[in-house]
Design a protein around this motif. Structure first.
Motif, PDB file in Angstrom:
ATOM      1  N   ASP A  29       0.863  -1.183   0.000  1.00 60.17           N
ATOM      2  CA  ASP A  29       0.000   0.000   0.000  1.00 60.17           C
ATOM      3  C   ASP A  29       0.901   1.236   0.000  1.00 60.17           C
ATOM      4  OD1 ASP A  29       0.361   1.043   2.759  1.00 60.17           O
ATOM      5  OD2 ASP A  29      -0.542  -0.885   3.322  1.00 60.17           O
ATOM      6  N   ARG A  30       0.335   2.354  -0.389  1.00 59.95           N
ATOM      7  CA  ARG A  30       1.142   3.533  -0.697  1.00 59.95           C
ATOM      8  C   ARG A  30       1.968   4.000   0.506  1.00 59.95           C
ATOM      9  NH1 ARG A  30       3.930   5.416  -4.775  1.00 59.95           N
ATOM     10  NH2 ARG A  30       3.967   7.685  -4.934  1.00 59.95           N
ATOM     11  N   LEU A  31       1.369   3.900   1.665  1.00 57.59           N
ATOM     12  CA  LEU A  31       2.051   4.376   2.869  1.00 57.59           C
ATOM     13  C   LEU A  31       3.310   3.553   3.148  1.00 57.59           C
ATOM     14  CD1 LEU A  31       0.910   6.763   4.434  1.00 57.59           C
ATOM     15  CD2 LEU A  31       0.225   5.170   6.245  1.00 57.59           C
ATOM     16  N   LYS A  32       3.151   2.243   3.085  1.00 62.13           N
ATOM     17  CA  LYS A  32       4.281   1.338   3.297  1.00 62.13           C
ATOM     18  C   LYS A  32       5.338   1.554   2.218  1.00 62.13           C
ATOM     19  CE  LYS A  32       3.918  -1.754   6.764  1.00 62.13           C
ATOM     20  NZ  LYS A  32       3.873  -0.681   7.766  1.00 62.13           N
ATOM     21  N   ALA A  33       4.871   1.761   1.003  1.00 59.97           N
ATOM     22  CA  ALA A  33       5.790   1.955  -0.113  1.00 59.97           C
ATOM     23  C   ALA A  33       6.630   3.208   0.107  1.00 59.97           C
ATOM     24  CB  ALA A  33       5.007   2.051  -1.426  1.00 59.97           C
ATOM     25  N   LEU A  34       5.965   4.296   0.484  1.00 64.28           N
ATOM     26  CA  LEU A  34       6.697   5.553   0.686  1.00 64.28           C
ATOM     27  C   LEU A  34       7.673   5.434   1.858  1.00 64.28           C
ATOM     28  CD1 LEU A  34       3.938   8.233  -0.002  1.00 64.28           C
ATOM     29  CD2 LEU A  34       5.860   7.584  -1.460  1.00 64.28           C
ATOM     30  N   GLU A  35       7.287   4.658   2.861  1.00 66.20           N
ATOM     31  CA  GLU A  35       8.183   4.430   3.987  1.00 66.20           C
ATOM     32  C   GLU A  35       9.452   3.719   3.538  1.00 66.20           C
ATOM     33  OE1 GLU A  35       6.737   2.234   7.509  1.00 66.20           O
ATOM     34  OE2 GLU A  35       5.243   3.858   7.636  1.00 66.20           O
ATOM     35  N   TYR A  80       7.250   9.597  -7.185  1.00 66.23           N
ATOM     36  CA  TYR A  80       6.881  10.364  -5.982  1.00 66.23           C
ATOM     37  C   TYR A  80       7.651  11.677  -5.971  1.00 66.23           C
ATOM     38  CZ  TYR A  80      11.367   8.298  -4.788  1.00 66.23           C
ATOM     39  OH  TYR A  80      12.680   7.911  -4.835  1.00 66.23           O
ATOM     40  N   GLU A  81       7.212  12.565  -5.105  1.00 69.99           N
ATOM     41  CA  GLU A  81       7.960  13.781  -4.812  1.00 69.99           C
ATOM     42  C   GLU A  81       8.662  13.582  -3.468  1.00 69.99           C
ATOM     43  OE1 GLU A  81       8.415  16.335  -6.827  1.00 69.99           O
ATOM     44  OE2 GLU A  81       7.191  15.256  -8.300  1.00 69.99           O
ATOM     45  N   VAL A  82       9.859  14.109  -3.343  1.00 72.13           N
ATOM     46  CA  VAL A  82      10.604  13.906  -2.104  1.00 72.13           C
ATOM     47  C   VAL A  82       9.861  14.514  -0.919  1.00 72.13           C
ATOM     48  CG1 VAL A  82      12.768  14.393  -0.911  1.00 72.13           C
ATOM     49  CG2 VAL A  82      12.798  13.752  -3.306  1.00 72.13           C
ATOM     50  N   LYS A  83       9.177  15.605  -1.147  1.00 68.47           N
ATOM     51  CA  LYS A  83       8.449  16.244  -0.043  1.00 68.47           C
ATOM     52  C   LYS A  83       7.313  15.360   0.484  1.00 68.47           C
ATOM     53  CE  LYS A  83       5.574  19.101  -3.141  1.00 68.47           C
ATOM     54  NZ  LYS A  83       4.543  18.059  -3.364  1.00 68.47           N
ATOM     55  N   ASP A  84       6.907  14.350  -0.305  1.00 69.38           N
ATOM     56  CA  ASP A  84       5.860  13.446   0.156  1.00 69.38           C
ATOM     57  C   ASP A  84       6.409  12.264   0.949  1.00 69.38           C
ATOM     58  OD1 ASP A  84       3.939  15.048  -1.024  1.00 69.38           O
ATOM     59  OD2 ASP A  84       4.117  14.008  -2.950  1.00 69.38           O
TER      60      ASP A  84
END
Length: 300
Positions: A29-35, A80-84
């Motif tokens: 999921d997106r949250l885990k991915a961004l982590e 993604y954007e780094v700020k995200d």
DNA sequence: AGCGGTCAAGTTGAT
DNA sequence: ATCAACTTGACCGCT
């Protein structure tokens, strides 16, 4: 002596850059991915500092940064954007620290986007993706003070002249940040220095002269002539590439790179100051240290 | 923990 | 038609 450049990674030093795959990121999921991405980016920023410190300690004046320093940054779906990223600000700060360290110690940094970046492709989405990638690398370049983003001429599509016109046309749509850094390099199959020098002059970008490619893909210019003409395209310290063929020039695949640079492949008129030479050799830092050692012995 | 298959993307030329 | 080459093996999921 010239400034020598190390490309992207290390053979013996325990300094690693991490990446991931789109497949794996897509399953989360997106949250885990961004982590996960956040983690990799932070580790890579820290590794970059270690890489620059190693270069500084070993008098290696230039380091090429891997295109995946921010993994899958421009992926159409998972980009993604780094700020995200959860620690986006700290990641940027760490890169800025790298840039300050590089500046203080006079270490040049650069990028070499890979084969998928084709500015002159007839396919609109290929050009679009290429521009996205260039803009991303320019963003990181600003943080770390990199002054070169180097690409090849691209495809020929049956007509070099027309293909290079498309290169020039698409160059115009780039941001100033990319334009200020973009360089073009002769390749081993399609575009020679003779092909590219007019492009350099027309849009005012430097030629990264690769002498190994020139030996594989010849034109009207001697190596010495190409050296001089390439130097003239630079408004700053010229940057060149060198490598040696894996099985010698009589081997089956001379375009493949050897672990080290053979001193015989090194043009003696390249042994000058105010020149950056990136060492494209599989033994990485060992190859850089070796060629420098051999050149200094040669003089003595 | 170790191992083998897989990995976002373009273009060319050798096999 | 397939595949290796390009700045480079590293990652991931299975056992």
């Amino acid at each position: 002596m010239p400034r020598f450049g190390l490309c992207c990674m290390f053979k013996e030093q325990p300094i690693k850059f991490r990446t991931t795959t789109a497949t794996s990121i897509g399953k989360m999921d997106r949250l885990k991915a961004l982590e996960k991405i956040d983690n990799l980016c932070m580790q890579n920023a820290e590794s970059l500092m270690l890489a620059l410190q190693f270069c500084n300690q070993n008098d290696i004046g230039c380091f090429r940064v891997n295109s995946q320093i921010l993994p899958i940054k421009t992926h159409p779906e998972y980009g993604y954007e780094v700020k995200d990223l959860p620690n986006g600000n700290e990641i940027v700060n760490q890169f800025i620290k790298c840039g300050e360290f590089a500046k203080q110690n006079d270490i040049r940094t650069c990028f070499h986007p890979d084969q998928f970046v084709v500015l002159n492709s007839p396919k609109e989405n290929v050009v679009k993706a290429s521009i996205r990638e260039l803009e991303y690398q320019a963003e990181v370049s600003e943080w770390i003070n990199a002054d070169v983003i180097n690409i090849h001429g691209g495809g020929v599509y049956g007509n070099k002249t027309e293909a290079l016109k498309d290169f020039i046309q698409n160059f115009k749509s780039l941001s100033q940040s990319v334009k200020d850094r973009l360089t073009i390099e002769n390749d081993d199959k399609s575009y020679t220095p003779e092909d590219l020098l007019p492009v350099c002059h027309k849009i005012n970008i430097p030629l990264v002269y690769d002498v190994h490619h020139h030996r594989c893909n010849k034109d009207i210019y001697s190596l010495r002539e190409a050296t001089e003409k390439a130097k003239e395209t630079w408004n700053r310290e010229p940057l060149f590439h060198i490598s040696s063929p894996i099985d010698g020039w009589q081997g089956r695949k001379p375009q493949r790179h050897h672990d080290f640079i053979d001193l015989k492949d090194f043009p003696e008129y390249w042994n000058v100051s105010n020149l950056t030479i990136e060492i494209e050799a599989k033994a990485k830092e060992l190859a850089v240290l070796q060629i420098r050692e051999e050149l200094s012995n040669n003089i003595a």
